[in-house]
Scaffold this active site. Structure first.
Site, PDB file in Angstrom:
ATOM      1  N   SER B  11       0.849  -1.199   0.000  1.00  0.00           N
ATOM      2  CA  SER B  11       0.000   0.000   0.000  1.00  0.00           C
ATOM      3  C   SER B  11       0.884   1.249   0.000  1.00  0.00           C
ATOM      4  O   SER B  11       1.478   1.578  -1.022  1.00  0.00           O
ATOM      5  CB  SER B  11      -1.031  -0.035   1.137  1.00  0.00           C
ATOM      6  OG  SER B  11      -0.559   0.443   2.341  1.00  0.00           O
ATOM      7  N   HIS B  38      -3.197  -0.868  -2.590  1.00  0.00           N
ATOM      8  CA  HIS B  38      -4.270   0.024  -2.121  1.00  0.00           C
ATOM      9  C   HIS B  38      -4.094   1.383  -2.769  1.00  0.00           C
ATOM     10  O   HIS B  38      -2.990   1.905  -2.806  1.00  0.00           O
ATOM     11  CB  HIS B  38      -4.189   0.239  -0.602  1.00  0.00           C
ATOM     12  CG  HIS B  38      -4.355  -1.014   0.187  1.00  0.00           C
ATOM     13  ND1 HIS B  38      -3.892  -1.150   1.464  1.00  0.00           N
ATOM     14  CD2 HIS B  38      -4.947  -2.188  -0.121  1.00  0.00           C
ATOM     15  CE1 HIS B  38      -4.197  -2.339   1.922  1.00  0.00           C
ATOM     16  NE2 HIS B  38      -4.829  -2.996   0.980  1.00  0.00           N
ATOM     17  N   ASP B 130      -2.812  -5.292   6.374  1.00  0.00           N
ATOM     18  CA  ASP B 130      -3.400  -6.134   5.328  1.00  0.00           C
ATOM     19  C   ASP B 130      -2.286  -6.998   4.717  1.00  0.00           C
ATOM     20  O   ASP B 130      -1.154  -6.547   4.568  1.00  0.00           O
ATOM     21  CB  ASP B 130      -4.036  -5.236   4.248  1.00  0.00           C
ATOM     22  CG  ASP B 130      -4.910  -6.031   3.283  1.00  0.00           C
ATOM     23  OD1 ASP B 130      -5.244  -7.193   3.583  1.00  0.00           O
ATOM     24  OD2 ASP B 130      -5.257  -5.476   2.221  1.00  0.00           O
TER      25      ASP B 130
END
Lengths: 282, 218
Positions: B11, B38, B130
Protein backbone atom coordinates in the site's frame (compact mmCIF):
# COMPACT_ATOMS: atom_id res chain seq x y z
CA UNK A 1 -15.52 -21.83 19.17
CA UNK A 2 -14.47 -21.32 15.60
CA UNK A 3 -13.55 -17.70 15.22
CA UNK A 4 -11.86 -18.12 11.87
CA UNK A 5 -13.73 -17.02 8.76
CA UNK A 6 -11.59 -19.59 7.01
CA UNK A 7 -11.46 -23.32 6.59
CA UNK A 8 -9.02 -24.88 9.05
CA UNK A 9 -5.81 -25.84 7.34
CA UNK A 10 -6.24 -29.53 7.91
CA UNK A 11 -9.14 -29.24 5.51
CA UNK A 12 -8.54 -31.02 2.24
CA UNK A 13 -9.49 -28.56 -0.49
CA UNK A 14 -10.95 -31.23 -2.77
CA UNK A 15 -13.12 -32.56 0.02
CA UNK A 16 -14.17 -28.99 0.80
CA UNK A 17 -15.10 -28.39 -2.83
CA UNK A 18 -17.24 -31.53 -2.79
CA UNK A 19 -18.97 -30.41 0.40
CA UNK A 20 -19.69 -26.96 -1.07
CA UNK A 21 -21.13 -28.52 -4.22
CA UNK A 22 -23.35 -30.76 -2.11
CA UNK A 23 -24.48 -27.80 0.03
CA UNK A 24 -25.40 -25.74 -3.04
CA UNK A 25 -27.21 -28.70 -4.58
CA UNK A 26 -29.14 -29.21 -1.33
CA UNK A 27 -30.10 -25.52 -1.18
CA UNK A 28 -31.29 -25.65 -4.78
CA UNK A 29 -33.35 -28.83 -4.36
CA UNK A 30 -34.84 -27.87 -1.00
CA UNK A 31 -35.26 -24.09 -1.29
CA UNK A 32 -35.03 -23.42 -5.04
CA UNK A 33 -32.19 -20.88 -4.81
CA UNK A 34 -29.62 -21.78 -7.45
CA UNK A 35 -26.09 -20.77 -6.46
CA UNK A 36 -24.49 -23.76 -8.17
CA UNK A 37 -22.85 -21.72 -10.92
CA UNK A 38 -21.59 -18.85 -8.82
CA UNK A 39 -17.88 -17.98 -8.92
CA UNK A 40 -16.35 -20.48 -6.54
CA UNK A 41 -13.74 -18.52 -4.57
CA UNK A 42 -16.19 -15.78 -3.71
CA UNK A 43 -19.08 -18.01 -2.67
CA UNK A 44 -16.65 -20.11 -0.66
CA UNK A 45 -15.59 -17.06 1.36
CA UNK A 46 -19.17 -16.19 2.09
CA UNK A 47 -20.10 -19.74 3.08
CA UNK A 48 -17.21 -19.76 5.57
CA UNK A 49 -18.35 -16.43 6.95
CA UNK A 50 -21.67 -18.08 7.82
CA UNK A 51 -20.00 -21.25 9.16
CA UNK A 52 -17.93 -19.12 11.54
CA UNK A 53 -20.87 -16.98 12.60
CA UNK A 54 -22.90 -20.08 13.43
CA UNK A 55 -19.97 -21.56 15.38
CA UNK A 56 -19.81 -24.64 13.18
CA UNK A 57 -16.76 -26.74 12.24
CA UNK A 58 -17.28 -27.44 8.53
CA UNK A 59 -19.42 -27.13 5.41
CA UNK A 60 -21.30 -30.37 6.00
CA UNK A 61 -22.44 -29.19 9.43
CA UNK A 62 -23.75 -26.00 7.83
CA UNK A 63 -25.69 -28.12 5.35
CA UNK A 64 -27.36 -29.98 8.20
CA UNK A 65 -28.34 -26.67 9.84
CA UNK A 66 -29.52 -25.07 6.60
CA UNK A 67 -31.76 -28.01 5.69
CA UNK A 68 -33.39 -28.31 9.11
CA UNK A 69 -33.63 -24.64 10.13
CA UNK A 70 -35.00 -22.17 7.56
CA UNK A 71 -33.73 -19.29 9.69
CA UNK A 72 -30.16 -20.42 9.10
CA UNK A 73 -30.99 -20.48 5.39
CA UNK A 74 -32.30 -16.89 5.66
CA UNK A 75 -29.06 -15.77 7.25
CA UNK A 76 -26.95 -17.60 4.68
CA UNK A 77 -29.03 -16.04 1.91
CA UNK A 78 -28.15 -12.58 3.22
CA UNK A 79 -24.46 -13.53 3.21
CA UNK A 80 -24.69 -14.88 -0.32
CA UNK A 81 -26.38 -11.87 -1.86
CA UNK A 82 -24.18 -8.83 -2.27
CA UNK A 83 -26.05 -5.56 -2.28
CA UNK A 84 -23.29 -3.01 -2.56
CA UNK A 85 -24.45 -0.16 -4.78
CA UNK A 86 -24.50 3.63 -5.07
CA UNK A 87 -26.29 6.38 -6.95
CA UNK A 88 -24.48 7.31 -10.17
CA UNK A 89 -21.94 4.59 -9.36
CA UNK A 90 -18.97 5.06 -11.70
CA UNK A 91 -20.07 8.54 -12.82
CA UNK A 92 -18.17 8.14 -16.09
CA UNK A 93 -20.67 5.48 -17.10
CA UNK A 94 -23.61 7.85 -16.69
CA UNK A 95 -21.77 10.66 -18.45
CA UNK A 96 -21.06 8.40 -21.41
CA UNK A 97 -24.65 7.18 -21.37
CA UNK A 98 -25.90 10.74 -21.44
CA UNK A 99 -23.58 11.78 -24.25
CA UNK A 100 -23.63 8.70 -26.46
CA UNK A 101 -26.75 6.67 -25.75
CA UNK A 102 -29.36 9.38 -25.15
CA UNK A 103 -29.10 10.69 -28.76
CA UNK A 104 -29.84 7.15 -29.99
CA UNK A 105 -32.79 6.77 -27.60
CA UNK A 106 -34.32 10.03 -28.82
CA UNK A 107 -35.10 8.30 -32.10
CA UNK A 108 -37.49 5.85 -30.39
CA UNK A 109 -41.13 6.73 -29.71
CA UNK A 110 -41.07 4.51 -26.62
CA UNK A 111 -38.09 3.29 -24.58
CA UNK A 112 -37.99 0.09 -22.57
CA UNK A 113 -35.15 -0.31 -20.08
CA UNK A 114 -34.38 -3.47 -18.10
CA UNK A 115 -32.23 -2.99 -15.03
CA UNK A 116 -31.24 -6.56 -14.13
CA UNK A 117 -29.99 -7.12 -10.59
CA UNK A 118 -31.03 -3.68 -9.39
CA UNK A 119 -30.51 -4.44 -5.68
CA UNK A 120 -31.81 -1.59 -3.48
CA UNK A 121 -32.50 0.57 -6.54
CA UNK A 122 -29.93 3.39 -6.29
CA UNK A 123 -28.92 3.01 -9.92
CA UNK A 124 -32.54 2.79 -11.08
CA UNK A 125 -33.27 6.18 -9.52
CA UNK A 126 -30.06 7.48 -11.11
CA UNK A 127 -31.22 6.39 -14.55
CA UNK A 128 -34.69 7.81 -13.97
CA UNK A 129 -33.13 11.17 -13.03
CA UNK A 130 -30.96 11.09 -16.13
CA UNK A 131 -33.89 10.27 -18.43
CA UNK A 132 -35.97 12.96 -16.73
CA UNK A 133 -33.32 15.61 -17.34
CA UNK A 134 -33.07 14.56 -20.98
CA UNK A 135 -36.85 14.82 -21.39
CA UNK A 136 -37.25 11.09 -22.06
CA UNK A 137 -38.71 9.74 -18.82
CA UNK A 138 -42.31 10.32 -19.91
CA UNK A 139 -41.91 7.94 -22.82
CA UNK A 140 -39.79 5.39 -20.95
CA UNK A 141 -40.60 2.36 -18.89
CA UNK A 142 -37.94 0.94 -16.56
CA UNK A 143 -38.22 -2.67 -15.46
CA UNK A 144 -36.06 -3.09 -12.37
CA UNK A 145 -35.57 -6.67 -11.24
CA UNK A 146 -33.70 -8.54 -8.55
CA UNK A 147 -33.74 -12.06 -7.17
CA UNK A 148 -34.25 -10.72 -3.64
CA UNK A 149 -37.70 -9.40 -2.62
CA UNK A 150 -36.30 -7.71 0.50
CA UNK A 151 -34.06 -5.36 -1.48
CA UNK A 152 -36.87 -4.67 -3.96
CA UNK A 153 -39.04 -3.42 -1.11
CA UNK A 154 -36.29 -0.99 -0.15
CA UNK A 155 -36.00 0.06 -3.78
CA UNK A 156 -39.74 0.76 -4.00
CA UNK A 157 -39.63 2.85 -0.83
CA UNK A 158 -37.04 5.16 -2.42
CA UNK A 159 -35.43 6.12 0.89
CA UNK A 160 -31.65 6.11 0.94
CA UNK A 161 -29.20 6.91 3.75
CA UNK A 162 -28.83 10.63 4.28
CA UNK A 163 -25.15 10.32 5.09
CA UNK A 164 -24.42 9.18 1.55
CA UNK A 165 -25.99 12.20 -0.15
CA UNK A 166 -22.71 14.11 -0.25
CA UNK A 167 -21.02 11.24 -2.12
CA UNK A 168 -24.03 10.89 -4.42
CA UNK A 169 -24.07 14.62 -5.10
CA UNK A 170 -20.43 14.47 -6.18
CA UNK A 171 -21.19 11.47 -8.38
CA UNK A 172 -24.19 13.27 -9.88
CA UNK A 173 -22.09 16.29 -10.79
CA UNK A 174 -19.34 14.14 -12.29
CA UNK A 175 -22.01 12.25 -14.23
CA UNK A 176 -23.05 15.48 -15.94
CA UNK A 177 -26.13 16.24 -13.81
CA UNK A 178 -27.96 19.39 -14.92
CA UNK A 179 -29.64 20.57 -11.73
CA UNK A 180 -29.03 20.67 -8.00
CA UNK A 181 -29.08 17.06 -6.79
CA UNK A 182 -30.98 18.12 -3.67
CA UNK A 183 -34.01 18.95 -5.86
CA UNK A 184 -34.68 15.22 -6.12
CA UNK A 185 -35.12 14.33 -2.45
CA UNK A 186 -36.36 15.57 0.88
CA UNK A 187 -34.67 14.71 4.15
CA UNK A 188 -36.97 12.61 6.26
CA UNK A 189 -35.95 11.00 9.57
CA UNK A 190 -32.49 9.58 8.84
CA UNK A 191 -33.19 9.10 5.17
CA UNK A 192 -33.43 10.95 1.91
CA UNK A 193 -36.85 10.30 0.37
CA UNK A 194 -36.66 10.54 -3.40
CA UNK A 195 -39.38 12.19 -5.43
CA UNK A 196 -42.01 9.49 -6.08
CA UNK A 197 -42.63 10.91 -9.56
CA UNK A 198 -39.28 9.36 -10.53
CA UNK A 199 -40.70 5.87 -10.10
CA UNK A 200 -44.02 6.45 -11.86
CA UNK A 201 -42.38 4.86 -14.87
CA UNK A 202 -40.57 2.10 -12.96
CA UNK A 203 -41.83 -1.43 -12.39
CA UNK A 204 -39.97 -3.27 -9.63
CA UNK A 205 -40.35 -7.02 -9.77
CA UNK A 206 -38.66 -10.22 -8.77
CA UNK A 207 -36.70 -12.01 -11.48
CA UNK A 208 -34.02 -14.64 -11.21
CA UNK A 209 -31.33 -14.37 -13.88
CA UNK A 210 -30.26 -17.95 -13.22
CA UNK A 211 -33.59 -19.68 -13.68
CA UNK A 212 -36.10 -17.24 -15.23
CA UNK A 213 -36.56 -16.44 -18.89
CA UNK A 214 -36.83 -13.19 -20.77
CA UNK A 215 -40.08 -11.35 -20.22
CA UNK A 216 -40.01 -8.72 -22.96
CA UNK A 217 -37.94 -6.94 -25.57
CA UNK A 218 -35.83 -3.97 -24.51
CA UNK A 219 -34.00 -1.00 -25.98
CA UNK A 220 -31.58 -0.90 -23.06
CA UNK A 221 -30.38 -3.57 -20.63
CA UNK A 222 -28.28 -2.53 -17.65
CA UNK A 223 -26.60 -5.21 -15.57
CA UNK A 224 -23.70 -3.80 -13.64
CA UNK A 225 -21.51 -5.76 -11.23
CA UNK A 226 -23.93 -8.66 -11.06
CA UNK A 227 -22.34 -11.10 -13.49
CA UNK A 228 -18.98 -10.93 -11.67
CA UNK A 229 -20.46 -13.29 -9.07
CA UNK A 230 -21.28 -15.91 -11.69
CA UNK A 231 -18.92 -18.44 -13.19
CA UNK A 232 -18.22 -18.35 -16.92
CA UNK A 233 -20.81 -20.91 -17.96
CA UNK A 234 -23.55 -19.01 -16.15
CA UNK A 235 -22.27 -15.69 -17.50
CA UNK A 236 -22.63 -17.09 -21.00
CA UNK A 237 -26.18 -18.25 -20.28
CA UNK A 238 -27.16 -14.83 -18.97
CA UNK A 239 -25.54 -13.12 -21.95
CA UNK A 240 -27.67 -15.29 -24.21
CA UNK A 241 -30.73 -14.12 -22.25
CA UNK A 242 -29.69 -10.47 -22.68
CA UNK A 243 -28.94 -10.93 -26.35
CA UNK A 244 -32.36 -12.52 -26.94
CA UNK A 245 -34.06 -9.73 -24.96
CA UNK A 246 -32.49 -6.78 -26.80
CA UNK A 247 -33.95 -5.22 -29.95
CA UNK A 248 -31.58 -4.82 -32.88
CA UNK A 249 -29.21 -1.94 -32.08
CA UNK A 250 -30.26 -2.22 -28.43
CA UNK A 251 -27.84 -1.08 -25.72
CA UNK A 252 -26.13 -3.26 -23.11
CA UNK A 253 -24.44 -1.57 -20.14
CA UNK A 254 -22.07 -3.55 -17.91
CA UNK A 255 -19.94 -2.79 -14.84
CA UNK A 256 -16.68 -0.96 -15.42
CA UNK A 257 -14.50 -4.05 -14.94
CA UNK A 258 -16.78 -6.46 -16.74
CA UNK A 259 -16.26 -7.59 -20.29
CA UNK A 260 -18.00 -9.41 -23.10
CA UNK A 261 -14.65 -10.90 -23.99
CA UNK A 262 -15.23 -14.27 -22.33
CA UNK A 263 -18.93 -14.59 -23.14
CA UNK A 264 -19.09 -15.89 -26.75
CA UNK A 265 -21.25 -12.86 -27.57
CA UNK A 266 -18.45 -10.37 -28.10
CA UNK A 267 -18.89 -10.42 -31.89
CA UNK A 268 -22.58 -9.57 -31.63
CA UNK A 269 -21.93 -6.15 -30.12
CA UNK A 270 -19.85 -3.08 -30.76
CA UNK A 271 -18.53 -0.99 -27.90
CA UNK A 272 -19.77 2.57 -28.37
CA UNK A 273 -17.99 4.35 -25.50
CA UNK A 274 -14.84 3.98 -23.47
CA UNK A 275 -17.13 2.85 -20.66
CA UNK A 276 -18.69 -0.63 -20.87
CA UNK A 277 -21.55 0.37 -23.15
CA UNK A 278 -22.28 -1.93 -26.07
CA UNK A 279 -24.69 -1.89 -28.99
CA UNK A 280 -26.16 -5.07 -30.45
CA UNK A 281 -25.18 -5.06 -34.11
CA UNK A 282 -25.94 -8.60 -35.29
CA UNK B 1 6.01 -29.09 -8.63
CA UNK B 2 6.84 -25.67 -10.04
CA UNK B 3 5.63 -22.28 -8.93
CA UNK B 4 2.78 -21.05 -11.11
CA UNK B 5 1.69 -17.75 -9.61
CA UNK B 6 3.17 -14.67 -7.92
CA UNK B 7 0.96 -12.42 -5.77
CA UNK B 8 2.27 -9.08 -4.48
CA UNK B 9 0.56 -6.89 -1.87
CA UNK B 10 1.49 -3.35 -0.91
CA UNK B 11 0.00 0.00 0.00
CA UNK B 12 1.77 3.18 1.15
CA UNK B 13 4.96 3.64 -0.88
CA UNK B 14 4.06 0.71 -3.08
CA UNK B 15 4.49 2.30 -6.49
CA UNK B 16 8.22 2.81 -6.07
CA UNK B 17 8.70 -0.68 -4.61
CA UNK B 18 6.62 -2.33 -7.34
CA UNK B 19 8.62 -0.65 -10.07
CA UNK B 20 11.84 -1.97 -8.54
CA UNK B 21 10.52 -5.50 -8.16
CA UNK B 22 9.15 -5.66 -11.70
CA UNK B 23 12.29 -4.23 -13.25
CA UNK B 24 14.35 -6.73 -11.21
CA UNK B 25 12.59 -9.79 -12.62
CA UNK B 26 14.80 -11.91 -14.85
CA UNK B 27 14.48 -11.76 -18.63
CA UNK B 28 11.94 -14.25 -19.95
CA UNK B 29 10.06 -14.33 -16.65
CA UNK B 30 7.08 -16.59 -17.24
CA UNK B 31 4.77 -16.59 -14.22
CA UNK B 32 1.60 -14.51 -13.98
CA UNK B 33 1.96 -11.76 -11.37
CA UNK B 34 -1.07 -10.38 -9.52
CA UNK B 35 -0.51 -6.99 -7.86
CA UNK B 36 -2.77 -5.67 -5.12
CA UNK B 37 -1.97 -2.05 -4.32
CA UNK B 38 -4.27 0.02 -2.12
CA UNK B 39 -5.06 3.32 -3.80
CA UNK B 40 -7.59 5.93 -4.71
CA UNK B 41 -10.43 4.99 -7.02
CA UNK B 42 -9.52 7.55 -9.70
CA UNK B 43 -5.96 6.31 -10.20
CA UNK B 44 -6.55 3.06 -12.09
CA UNK B 45 -5.09 3.70 -15.48
CA UNK B 46 -2.29 5.80 -14.10
CA UNK B 47 -0.89 2.95 -12.00
CA UNK B 48 -0.90 0.56 -14.95
CA UNK B 49 1.03 2.97 -17.16
CA UNK B 50 3.45 3.94 -14.39
CA UNK B 51 4.29 0.26 -13.92
CA UNK B 52 4.39 -0.50 -17.63
CA UNK B 53 7.18 2.05 -18.06
CA UNK B 54 9.44 -0.11 -15.90
CA UNK B 55 9.00 -3.60 -17.27
CA UNK B 56 8.97 -5.46 -20.57
CA UNK B 57 6.19 -7.65 -19.15
CA UNK B 58 2.64 -6.77 -20.22
CA UNK B 59 0.85 -4.86 -17.43
CA UNK B 60 -2.94 -4.75 -17.42
CA UNK B 61 -5.78 -4.02 -15.06
CA UNK B 62 -7.82 -7.00 -13.93
CA UNK B 63 -11.17 -7.44 -15.63
CA UNK B 64 -13.62 -10.00 -14.35
CA UNK B 65 -12.61 -13.55 -15.40
CA UNK B 66 -9.26 -12.41 -16.83
CA UNK B 67 -7.21 -15.45 -17.87
CA UNK B 68 -3.88 -15.82 -16.08
CA UNK B 69 -1.20 -15.86 -18.78
CA UNK B 70 2.50 -16.47 -18.22
CA UNK B 71 4.56 -13.33 -17.71
CA UNK B 72 1.60 -10.93 -17.55
CA UNK B 73 1.16 -8.51 -14.64
CA UNK B 74 -2.42 -8.05 -13.38
CA UNK B 75 -3.20 -4.97 -11.31
CA UNK B 76 -6.21 -5.08 -8.98
CA UNK B 77 -8.69 -2.28 -9.82
CA UNK B 78 -9.60 0.22 -7.10
CA UNK B 79 -12.85 -0.61 -5.26
CA UNK B 80 -12.85 -4.31 -6.17
CA UNK B 81 -11.52 -7.41 -4.45
CA UNK B 82 -9.58 -9.75 -6.73
CA UNK B 83 -10.11 -13.47 -6.14
CA UNK B 84 -7.83 -16.08 -7.65
CA UNK B 85 -9.52 -19.05 -9.30
CA UNK B 86 -7.70 -21.86 -11.08
CA UNK B 87 -6.49 -20.23 -14.30
CA UNK B 88 -8.33 -16.93 -13.99
CA UNK B 89 -9.32 -14.03 -11.74
CA UNK B 90 -12.77 -13.01 -10.46
CA UNK B 91 -13.81 -9.65 -9.06
CA UNK B 92 -16.08 -8.83 -6.15
CA UNK B 93 -17.51 -5.64 -4.67
CA UNK B 94 -18.12 -7.15 -1.24
CA UNK B 95 -17.55 -4.81 1.68
CA UNK B 96 -14.00 -3.66 2.33
CA UNK B 97 -12.09 -6.05 4.61
CA UNK B 98 -10.42 -4.14 7.45
CA UNK B 99 -11.02 -0.90 5.49
CA UNK B 100 -9.40 -2.21 2.32
CA UNK B 101 -10.86 -2.89 -1.10
CA UNK B 102 -8.98 -4.38 -2.83
CA UNK B 103 -7.93 -6.45 0.16
CA UNK B 104 -4.53 -8.14 -0.04
CA UNK B 105 -5.74 -10.87 2.34
CA UNK B 106 -8.65 -11.77 0.04
CA UNK B 107 -6.36 -12.18 -2.97
CA UNK B 108 -3.65 -14.04 -1.04
CA UNK B 109 -6.07 -16.42 0.68
CA UNK B 110 -7.83 -17.28 -2.57
CA UNK B 111 -4.42 -17.75 -4.24
CA UNK B 112 -3.37 -20.11 -1.45
CA UNK B 113 -6.57 -22.10 -1.87
CA UNK B 114 -6.47 -22.25 -5.67
CA UNK B 115 -2.71 -22.68 -6.20
CA UNK B 116 -1.47 -24.06 -2.86
CA UNK B 117 2.26 -24.73 -2.81
CA UNK B 118 2.56 -23.33 -6.34
CA UNK B 119 2.15 -19.78 -5.01
CA UNK B 120 4.78 -17.15 -4.24
CA UNK B 121 3.41 -14.40 -1.97
CA UNK B 122 5.21 -11.09 -1.40
CA UNK B 123 4.29 -8.38 1.12
CA UNK B 124 5.96 -4.99 0.77
CA UNK B 125 5.77 -1.45 2.13
CA UNK B 126 2.46 -0.29 3.60
CA UNK B 127 0.83 1.50 6.50
CA UNK B 128 -1.56 -1.20 7.77
CA UNK B 129 -1.52 -4.94 8.42
CA UNK B 130 -3.40 -6.13 5.33
CA UNK B 131 -1.65 -9.10 3.73
CA UNK B 132 -0.30 -10.71 6.91
CA UNK B 133 -3.14 -13.25 7.22
CA UNK B 134 -3.06 -14.01 3.53
CA UNK B 135 0.69 -14.58 3.56
CA UNK B 136 0.27 -16.91 6.55
CA UNK B 137 -2.17 -18.94 4.52
CA UNK B 138 0.16 -19.14 1.52
CA UNK B 139 2.96 -20.35 3.79
CA UNK B 140 0.64 -22.86 5.48
CA UNK B 141 -0.32 -24.28 2.11
CA UNK B 142 3.37 -24.80 1.32
CA UNK B 143 3.87 -21.74 -0.90
CA UNK B 144 6.83 -19.36 -0.71
CA UNK B 145 6.54 -16.27 1.52
CA UNK B 146 8.68 -13.19 0.91
CA UNK B 147 8.58 -9.94 2.90
CA UNK B 148 10.32 -6.68 2.08
CA UNK B 149 12.97 -5.86 4.69
CA UNK B 150 11.01 -3.47 6.95
CA UNK B 151 14.10 -1.32 7.57
CA UNK B 152 14.19 -0.50 3.85
CA UNK B 153 10.43 -0.02 3.42
CA UNK B 154 8.92 3.42 3.01
CA UNK B 155 6.35 2.35 5.61
CA UNK B 156 7.40 -0.58 7.82
CA UNK B 157 3.96 -1.37 9.29
CA UNK B 158 2.81 -3.83 6.63
CA UNK B 159 6.03 -5.86 6.28
CA UNK B 160 6.46 -5.91 10.06
CA UNK B 161 2.92 -7.24 10.53
CA UNK B 162 3.54 -9.87 7.86
CA UNK B 163 6.77 -11.01 9.57
CA UNK B 164 4.96 -11.27 12.88
CA UNK B 165 2.42 -13.64 11.29
CA UNK B 166 4.96 -15.45 9.09
CA UNK B 167 8.31 -15.37 10.95
CA UNK B 168 9.81 -17.95 8.60
CA UNK B 169 9.28 -15.71 5.53
CA UNK B 170 12.31 -14.78 3.48
CA UNK B 171 13.31 -11.14 4.04
CA UNK B 172 14.76 -9.11 1.17
CA UNK B 173 15.30 -5.56 -0.05
CA UNK B 174 13.09 -4.65 -3.01
CA UNK B 175 16.08 -4.68 -5.37
CA UNK B 176 16.72 -8.31 -4.44
CA UNK B 177 13.18 -9.66 -4.61
CA UNK B 178 13.32 -10.26 -8.38
CA UNK B 179 16.50 -12.28 -8.01
CA UNK B 180 15.06 -14.16 -5.06
CA UNK B 181 12.06 -15.23 -7.14
CA UNK B 182 14.37 -16.38 -9.93
CA UNK B 183 16.42 -18.37 -7.43
CA UNK B 184 13.31 -20.03 -5.97
CA UNK B 185 12.20 -21.03 -9.45
CA UNK B 186 15.62 -22.35 -10.42
CA UNK B 187 15.95 -24.37 -7.22
CA UNK B 188 12.59 -25.97 -7.78
CA UNK B 189 13.28 -26.76 -11.40
CA UNK B 190 16.59 -28.39 -10.43
CA UNK B 191 14.99 -30.40 -7.67
CA UNK B 192 12.00 -31.48 -9.71
CA UNK B 193 13.55 -32.20 -13.07
CA UNK B 194 13.37 -36.02 -12.88
CA UNK B 195 9.73 -35.97 -11.79
CA UNK B 196 8.41 -33.53 -14.41
CA UNK B 197 6.09 -36.08 -15.96
CA UNK B 198 4.05 -36.40 -12.80
CA UNK B 199 3.41 -32.68 -12.32
CA UNK B 200 -0.22 -31.84 -11.86
CA UNK B 201 -1.58 -29.65 -14.58
CA UNK B 202 -2.59 -26.09 -13.88
CA UNK B 203 -6.23 -25.33 -13.86
CA UNK B 204 -7.01 -27.88 -11.18
CA UNK B 205 -7.61 -26.62 -7.69
CA UNK B 206 -4.86 -27.37 -5.23
CA UNK B 207 -5.58 -30.69 -3.63
CA UNK B 208 -4.76 -31.89 -0.15
CA UNK B 209 -1.95 -34.05 -1.46
CA UNK B 210 -0.35 -31.27 -3.48
CA UNK B 211 3.06 -31.62 -1.92
CA UNK B 212 2.39 -29.11 0.81
CA UNK B 213 3.97 -29.88 4.14
CA UNK B 214 1.77 -31.55 6.73
CA UNK B 215 -0.83 -29.08 7.91
CA UNK B 216 -1.74 -28.24 11.42
CA UNK B 217 -5.05 -27.20 12.81
CA UNK B 218 -5.02 -23.94 14.68
Amino acid sequence: MHKVAQPPLAYDTQLEQLEIELLLEAIFRHYGFDFRSYAFSSIRRRIWKRISAEGLPNVTSLQERVLHDPQVMERLLLDLSINVTAMFRDPGFYRAFREQVIPLLRTYPFIRVWHAGCSTGEEVYSMAILLEEEGLLQRSRLYATDINEVVLQQARAGIFPLERMQEYTENYIKAGGKRAFSEYYVAKYDGALFNPSLTEHVVFSQHNLVTDRSFSEFNVILCRNVLIYFDRSLQTRVHRLFYDSLVNFGILGLGSKESLRFSQYEDCYEQIASEKIYRKVR
Amino acid sequence: MAYELVVIGTSWGGLHALRKVLSGLPAGFDLPVVVVQHRHRDSDHLLVSLLQDHTPLRVCEVEDKSELAPGDVYVAPAEYHVLVEPGHLSLSTEEPIRFSRPSIDVTFESAADAYGARTIGIVMTGANDDGARGLRRIADRGGAAIVQDPSTAESAVMPTAALRMVPEAKVAKVEEIGKLIARLQARQKAAKRPALASEPSRGKPAAGGDGAPPRETR
